[in-house]
Design an enzyme around this catalytic site. Structure first.
Site, mmCIF file in Angstrom:
data_model
loop_
_atom_site.group_PDB
_atom_site.id
_atom_site.type_symbol
_atom_site.label_atom_id
_atom_site.label_comp_id
_atom_site.label_asym_id
_atom_site.label_seq_id
_atom_site.Cartn_x
_atom_site.Cartn_y
_atom_site.Cartn_z
ATOM 1 N N ASP A 1 0.876 -1.160 0.000
ATOM 2 C CA ASP A 1 0.000 0.000 0.000
ATOM 3 C C ASP A 1 0.919 1.217 0.000
ATOM 4 O O ASP A 1 2.084 1.123 0.422
ATOM 5 C CB ASP A 1 -0.882 -0.036 1.255
ATOM 6 C CG ASP A 1 -1.713 1.220 1.410
ATOM 7 O OD1 ASP A 1 -2.380 1.609 0.436
ATOM 8 O OD2 ASP A 1 -1.690 1.802 2.505
ATOM 9 N N ASP B 1 0.054 5.081 0.946
ATOM 10 C CA ASP B 1 -0.105 6.024 2.058
ATOM 11 C C ASP B 1 -0.091 5.288 3.393
ATOM 12 O O ASP B 1 -0.911 4.414 3.644
ATOM 13 C CB ASP B 1 -1.407 6.804 1.907
ATOM 14 C CG ASP B 1 -1.433 7.665 0.649
ATOM 15 O OD1 ASP B 1 -0.362 8.118 0.214
ATOM 16 O OD2 ASP B 1 -2.533 7.874 0.098
ATOM 17 N N LYS C 1 -1.483 16.241 5.478
ATOM 18 C CA LYS C 1 -2.716 15.515 5.775
ATOM 19 C C LYS C 1 -2.907 14.423 4.732
ATOM 20 O O LYS C 1 -2.895 13.241 5.040
ATOM 21 C CB LYS C 1 -3.914 16.473 5.802
ATOM 22 C CG LYS C 1 -5.192 15.796 6.235
ATOM 23 C CD LYS C 1 -6.317 16.790 6.462
ATOM 24 C CE LYS C 1 -7.560 16.036 6.919
ATOM 25 N NZ LYS C 1 -8.688 16.898 7.159
ATOM 26 N N THR D 1 -2.636 1.124 -4.568
ATOM 27 C CA THR D 1 -3.078 2.230 -3.725
ATOM 28 C C THR D 1 -4.446 2.772 -4.129
ATOM 29 O O THR D 1 -4.702 2.997 -5.307
ATOM 30 C CB THR D 1 -2.015 3.359 -3.732
ATOM 31 O OG1 THR D 1 -2.457 4.444 -2.919
ATOM 32 C CG2 THR D 1 -1.702 3.862 -5.129
ATOM 33 N N ASN D 2 -5.302 2.941 -3.140
ATOM 34 C CA ASN D 2 -6.572 3.638 -3.344
ATOM 35 C C ASN D 2 -6.275 5.129 -3.380
ATOM 36 O O ASN D 2 -5.631 5.639 -2.470
ATOM 37 C CB ASN D 2 -7.553 3.359 -2.193
ATOM 38 C CG ASN D 2 -8.052 1.934 -2.178
ATOM 39 O OD1 ASN D 2 -7.962 1.210 -3.157
ATOM 40 N ND2 ASN D 2 -8.599 1.525 -1.042
ATOM 41 N N HIS E 1 -11.104 5.962 -8.181
ATOM 42 C CA HIS E 1 -12.534 6.179 -7.942
ATOM 43 C C HIS E 1 -12.821 6.700 -6.546
ATOM 44 O O HIS E 1 -12.031 6.523 -5.621
ATOM 45 C CB HIS E 1 -13.299 4.868 -8.189
ATOM 46 C CG HIS E 1 -13.036 4.317 -9.544
ATOM 47 N ND1 HIS E 1 -12.320 3.161 -9.748
ATOM 48 C CD2 HIS E 1 -13.358 4.789 -10.775
ATOM 49 C CE1 HIS E 1 -12.225 2.928 -11.039
ATOM 50 N NE2 HIS E 1 -12.844 3.905 -11.692
ATOM 51 N N CYS F 1 -11.792 -2.318 -8.290
ATOM 52 C CA CYS F 1 -10.366 -2.067 -8.082
ATOM 53 C C CYS F 1 -10.054 -1.505 -6.690
ATOM 54 O O CYS F 1 -8.972 -1.735 -6.161
ATOM 55 C CB CYS F 1 -9.802 -1.160 -9.168
ATOM 56 S SG CYS F 1 -10.618 0.413 -9.431
ATOM 57 N N LYS G 1 -9.462 -1.239 -2.977
ATOM 58 C CA LYS G 1 -9.317 -2.185 -1.874
ATOM 59 C C LYS G 1 -10.421 -1.922 -0.855
ATOM 60 O O LYS G 1 -10.709 -0.763 -0.586
ATOM 61 C CB LYS G 1 -7.932 -2.035 -1.219
ATOM 62 C CG LYS G 1 -6.798 -2.398 -2.138
ATOM 63 C CD LYS G 1 -5.447 -2.149 -1.496
ATOM 64 C CE LYS G 1 -5.181 -0.650 -1.431
ATOM 65 N NZ LYS G 1 -3.938 -0.257 -0.815
#
Length: 184
Positions: free
Chosen positions: A8, A10, A22, A54-55, A95, A103, A105
């Site tokens: 992942d 972040d 942030k 990564t989202n 998205h 896609c 997670k």
């Protein structure tokens, strides 16, 4: 088929919700976490393919454009390269949260797409994340999973828990070595 490590971004690779930043929406907001470059370099030296999944809901929410996200990823690669490290490929979900896409997670489409593209055996691979959706995505495809954080925070039942990526490297390398020995 190859084995790989999926990371992942972040909270595993870079700072998020810290005193300096942030959320990462621009390249100048990207800061590697301590020890991450060394950890990824060790994976590279062991010839373990290393990918980022990564989202990035900020794209769907309009906080950044996809072009801006690609610039953040360029900065990540540049920062890693300064330490002799690199990730082999990056998959991201642009998205909105709760968009219902496959896609994002805990969906597993990003892992599956990278596995197909790079001939990766997901059941012999490891997913590393700092949130439950990361661990769930890894479990869906049969990966071993590592939770980055405190043991008390890990409600996902991951394979292992470490405070940061660098401290997870011996476990990861042992896992890959154990698999090589058992396959000989």
């Amino acid at each position: 088929m190859n084995k790989a490590v999926f990371l992942d971004r972040d909270g595993v690779i870079n700072e998020v919700l810290s005193s300096r930043v942030k959320f990462v929406n621009k390249p100048h907001e990207f800061f590697l976490l301590d020890g991450v470059a060394e950890a990824i370099r060790k994976l590279n030296e062991a010839n373990i393919p290393t990918f980022v999944v990564t989202n990035q809901g900020g794209v769907g929410l309009g906080f950044m454009k996809e072009k801006g996200l690609l610039k953040v990823h360029e900065k990540m690669q540049e920062d890693l390269a300064a330490y002799g490290a690199k990730v082999d490929d990056i998959a991201y979900c642009p998205h909105k949260p709760k968009a219902g896409c496959a896609c994002r997670k805990p969906g597993s489409q990003m892992l599956e797409a990278l596995a197909q593209k790079h001939q990766i055996d997901l059941t012999a691979s490891i997913m590393v994340g700092d949130r439950e959706p990361d661990i769930e995505a890894g479990k869906k495809v049969g990966c071993k999973t590592i939770f980055i954080g405190d043991e008390e925070e890990d409600i996902s039942g991951s394979s292992a828990v470490f405070s940061n990526l660098l401290s997870a490297i011996p476990w990861i390398l042992d896992h890959f070595l154990d698999d090589r020995i058992s396959n000989e």
